[in-house]
Design an enzyme around this catalytic site. Structure first.
Site, short mmCIF file in Angstrom:
data_model
loop_
_atom_site.label_atom_id
_atom_site.label_comp_id
_atom_site.label_asym_id
_atom_site.label_seq_id
_atom_site.Cartn_x
_atom_site.Cartn_y
_atom_site.Cartn_z
N HIS A 287 -3.57 2.07 3.63
CA HIS A 287 -4.73 1.53 2.92
C HIS A 287 -4.96 2.37 1.63
CE1 HIS A 287 -5.30 -1.69 5.74
NE2 HIS A 287 -4.65 -0.76 6.58
N HIS B 161 -5.41 -5.45 10.75
CA HIS B 161 -6.27 -4.46 10.54
C HIS B 161 -7.71 -4.46 11.05
CE1 HIS B 161 -7.95 -1.28 7.70
NE2 HIS B 161 -8.79 -1.89 7.06
N TRP C 74 14.55 14.01 -4.66
CA TRP C 74 13.81 13.09 -4.11
C TRP C 74 12.65 13.95 -3.20
CZ3 TRP C 74 17.34 11.42 0.76
CH2 TRP C 74 17.85 12.44 1.16
N HIS D 123 -3.30 -2.16 -2.52
CA HIS D 123 -2.61 -2.31 -0.99
C HIS D 123 -3.45 -3.76 -0.42
CE1 HIS D 123 -6.66 -0.55 0.34
NE2 HIS D 123 -6.44 -1.33 1.41
#
Ligand code: MN
Length: 263
Positions: A69, A79, A61, A73
């Site tokens: 962003h 924002h 992992w 996206h």
């Protein structure tokens, strides 16, 4: 058959195709570069937590670091300063995340002129051929720009003046925000505004008007050439980041294929 059984059957037969509109997310993903004095967001990077080794013998992992962003996206209203009282990315109604998609294709124009701007007249022309923009739909702006997505230099297309990439005019951005029945706009470029939009009035008009109106943006889409002008359904899945201004997102389209799937 139930409606969902019909949908599953259509996906199995190919009458409804699933198209991935997302760009692969990696260390090579192009990330917007603002000029000084503005701060820039981090590129995608990962560090190993364990890789079937002493740190975790049976598992691998990674820890990720990336801006909200980055890559394909979603832009939430908060924002932008004009939308600061609006929704964060975790609050966006699910009904906006699964919604009709329409495609306006200006790829030929953008190949001729990288600074091409979408105007209200272009949308009116589109509506004459394909009908009114559907209520609650996503307007997907096909520019052909995704073909440059694996080459950061070509994707930004910058010179001393700044980046030259297509976008939306100030008047059209205001119209899309205030008049059009859309929930948001999806684009192929690094952001929803044109490369030179820092010098528009207001600067970055798509961000200013759409996010200010509680609408949304999606960037760095691919495969828009595989969608018809109308009739598809967009499925966009940003992470529910509490207080988040946006999120990398998987964006899929359900696309009708063949006569029986069309209205
Ligand atoms: Mn963004």
């Amino acid at each position: 058959m139930t409606v969902l059984a019909q949908l599953l059957a259509a996906m199995t037969s190919g009458a409804v195709d699933i198209v991935d509109l997302s760009a692969p997310l990696s260390e090579r993903t192009p990330v917007i570069q603002l000029p000084p004095p503005f701060a820039n967001t981090k590129r995608f990077s990962r560090t190993v937590v364990s890789h079937y080794d002493d740190r975790g013998p049976a598992w691998a992992w990674y820890d990720l670091e990336l801006g909200e962003h980055v890559g394909t996206h979603f832009d939430a209203p908060i924002h932008w300063i004009s939308g600061r009282e609006g929704l964060d990315v975790s609050q966006v109604p699910l009904r906006s995340l699964i919604a009709p998609a329409v495609v306006i294709d200006k790829s030929a124009e953008c190949a001729e002129n990288p600074d091409f701007l979408l105007e209200i007249a272009h949308i009116e022309e589109w509506e004459q051929r394909h009908g009114r923009l559907p209520e609650g739909s996503w307007l997907l702006f096909r520019t052909g720009w995704s073909a440059r997505g694996d080459d950061e230099q070509a994707f930004f297309n910058a010179d001393a003046q700044g980046p030259h990439t297509p976008g939306v005019s100030v008047e059209c951005a205001r119209w899309l925000a205030e008049e059009a029945p859309i929930v948001g706009i999806g684009v192929e470029t690094v952001g929803t505004d044109a490369g030179l939009a820092a010098r528009f009035d207001p600067p970055f008009p798509v961000h200013h008007y759409l996010l200010g109106a509680g609408k949304y943006g999606i960037t760095q889409l691919r495969n828009l050439d595989q969608l018809p002008p109308t009739g598809s359904i967009l499925v966009v899945a940003p992470l529910p980041i509490v207080g988040g201004t946006g999120s990398p997102a998987r964006v899929l389209a359900l696309v009708p294929r063949g006569e029986e799937a069309r209205p």
